[in-house]
Design an enzyme around this catalytic site. Structure first.
Site, PDB file in Angstrom:
ATOM      1  N   THR A   1      38.661  44.324  41.177  1.00 34.12           N
ATOM      2  CA  THR A   1      39.924  43.805  40.618  1.00 34.12           C
ATOM      3  C   THR A   1      39.731  42.466  40.065  1.00 34.12           C
ATOM      4  OG1 THR A   1      41.189  45.408  42.064  1.00 34.12           O
ATOM      5  CG2 THR A   1      42.490  43.545  41.137  1.00 34.12           C
TER       6      THR A   1
ATOM      7  N   ARG B   1      34.637  44.487  33.918  1.00 27.06           N
ATOM      8  CA  ARG B   1      34.997  43.213  34.351  1.00 27.06           C
ATOM      9  C   ARG B   1      33.880  42.125  34.376  1.00 27.06           C
ATOM     10  NH1 ARG B   1      39.338  46.258  38.206  1.00 27.06           N
ATOM     11  NH2 ARG B   1      41.274  46.274  36.804  1.00 27.06           N
TER      12      ARG B   1
ATOM     13  N   ASN C   1      42.534  40.518  34.056  1.00 28.42           N
ATOM     14  CA  ASN C   1      41.168  41.371  34.671  1.00 28.42           C
ATOM     15  C   ASN C   1      41.016  42.530  33.708  1.00 28.42           C
ATOM     16  OD1 ASN C   1      43.348  42.659  35.655  1.00 28.42           O
ATOM     17  ND2 ASN C   1      42.895  43.097  37.796  1.00 28.42           N
TER      18      ASN C   1
ATOM     19  N   HIS D   1      43.884  48.035  33.883  1.00 25.63           N
ATOM     20  CA  HIS D   1      44.371  48.620  35.066  1.00 25.63           C
ATOM     21  C   HIS D   1      43.803  49.940  35.272  1.00 25.63           C
ATOM     22  CE1 HIS D   1      47.114  50.439  37.949  1.00 25.63           C
ATOM     23  NE2 HIS D   1      46.951  51.550  37.121  1.00 25.63           N
TER      24      HIS D   1
HETATM   25  P1  TYD Z   1      45.711  44.936  43.681  1.00 27.25           P
HETATM   26  O1  TYD Z   1      46.729  46.081  43.962  1.00 27.25           O
HETATM   27  O2  TYD Z   1      44.884  44.156  44.673  1.00 27.25           O
HETATM   28  O3  TYD Z   1      44.616  45.680  42.405  1.00 27.25           O
HETATM   29  P2  TYD Z   1      44.232  47.076  41.881  1.00 27.25           P
HETATM   30  O4  TYD Z   1      45.290  47.194  41.038  1.00 27.25           O
HETATM   31  O5  TYD Z   1      43.027  47.060  41.282  1.00 27.25           O
HETATM   32  O6  TYD Z   1      44.192  48.161  43.106  1.00 27.25           O
HETATM   33  O7  TYD Z   1      46.283  43.985  42.599  1.00 27.25           O
HETATM   34  C1  TYD Z   1      47.127  44.563  41.548  1.00 27.25           C
HETATM   35  C2  TYD Z   1      47.217  43.412  40.549  1.00 27.25           C
HETATM   36  O8  TYD Z   1      47.564  42.230  40.967  1.00 27.25           O
HETATM   37  C3  TYD Z   1      45.795  43.195  39.609  1.00 27.25           C
HETATM   38  O9  TYD Z   1      45.880  43.525  38.444  1.00 27.25           O
HETATM   39  C4  TYD Z   1      45.265  41.809  40.088  1.00 27.25           C
HETATM   40  C5  TYD Z   1      46.801  41.160  40.322  1.00 27.25           C
HETATM   41  N1  TYD Z   1      46.551  40.125  41.335  1.00 27.25           N
HETATM   42  C6  TYD Z   1      47.111  38.760  40.886  1.00 27.25           C
HETATM   43  O10 TYD Z   1      47.151  38.493  39.816  1.00 27.25           O
HETATM   44  N2  TYD Z   1      46.801  37.715  41.653  1.00 27.25           N
HETATM   45  C7  TYD Z   1      46.348  37.770  43.086  1.00 27.25           C
HETATM   46  O11 TYD Z   1      46.408  36.798  43.868  1.00 27.25           O
HETATM   47  C8  TYD Z   1      46.358  39.241  43.450  1.00 27.25           C
HETATM   48  C9  TYD Z   1      45.668  39.350  44.930  1.00 27.25           C
HETATM   49  C10 TYD Z   1      46.275  40.354  42.514  1.00 27.25           C
END
Ligand code: TYD
Length: 195
Positions: free
Chosen positions: A129, A140, A160, A163
């Site tokens: 992520t 990424r 990033n 999604h």
């Molecule tokens: P997360 O649920 O950790 O990622 P994933 O969707 O890959 O399981 O995080 C959700 C989204 O939040 C992800 O796109 C990244 C963003 N994020 C931030 O922008 N700042 C932060 O400090 C964190 C932890 C996540």
């Protein structure tokens, strides 16, 4: 028994992915791993749609805040000084709010990707992520470098590129959320060589 050959996952190219011109590259990386694009569309999301996309339960929001706190701790930063609080729920709400702003700042591309273990395979191709931790060779890792330390200090979410659903159950919910009631835009076809 579920048909594991036809597992489906939900993917969204985020504003930075679109603006970096990565739509084609992302599709290419899925297709070269024998995954099938079965739905594909560019659109501009509303704040309400994004708000409903990300979980609203307190546990998820706290987890987001805890991740932020973890990063601050790792780099010796004081969340109270930088963001005004070290409460995980408050911090999670900040990040969630920044996500809504970011995801509505430009067009997105939504798609449904199908194939063997599509959920895990797509997550593997995307990479971790947080871009600064993503392995080289992942989307990424190859095309971005951002961290929550910088992002949160700039009062924005991490950029990033994309999604992708984390589990088959989440994929089902997300496909329903973004394509529900429009099953006609999800296609069933065979690629060459497919039985
Ligand atoms: P997360 O649920 O950790 O990622 P994933 O969707 O890959 O399981 O995080 C959700 C989204 O939040 C992800 O796109 C990244 C963003 N994020 C931030 O922008 N700042 C932060 O400090 C964190 C932890 C996540």
């Amino acid at each position: 028994m579920p048909n594991f050959k036809k597992e489906r996952t939900y993917v969204m190219v985020k504003p930075d992915g679109v603006k970096k011109g990565l739509i084609g590259e992302i599709l290419h990386r899925f297709e070269q791993r024998d995954l099938k694009i079965v739905a594909l569309e560019m659109f501009h999301a509303t704040k309400e749609q994004i708000d409903n996309h990300y979980p609203k339960d307190e546990a998820w929001i706290r987890r987001l805040g805890q991740k932020t706190l973890g990063t601050y701790e790792k780099y010796g930063l004081d969340a109270v000084k930088e963001l005004g609080t070290n409460d995980d729920l408050e911090l999670g709400k900040f990040v969630r709010g920044w996500l809504v702003e970011y995801m509505t700042s430009a067009p997105l591309v939504r798609m449904v990707v199908e194939g063997v273990h599509a959920v895990d395979m797509v997550r593997k191709i995307c990479g971790a992520t947080l871009p600064y931790l993503a392995d080289m060779g992942t989307i990424r890792g190859d095309y971005s470098n951002d961290s929550p330390v910088i992002a949160n200090m700039e009062k924005r979410s991490v950029m990033n590129i994309m999604h992708a659903s984390e589990t088959p159950v989440e994929a089902q919910h997300e496909i329903e959320h973004w394509f529900g009631g429009r099953e006609e835009v999800i296609f069933d076809y065979k690629r060459y060589g497919e039985e």
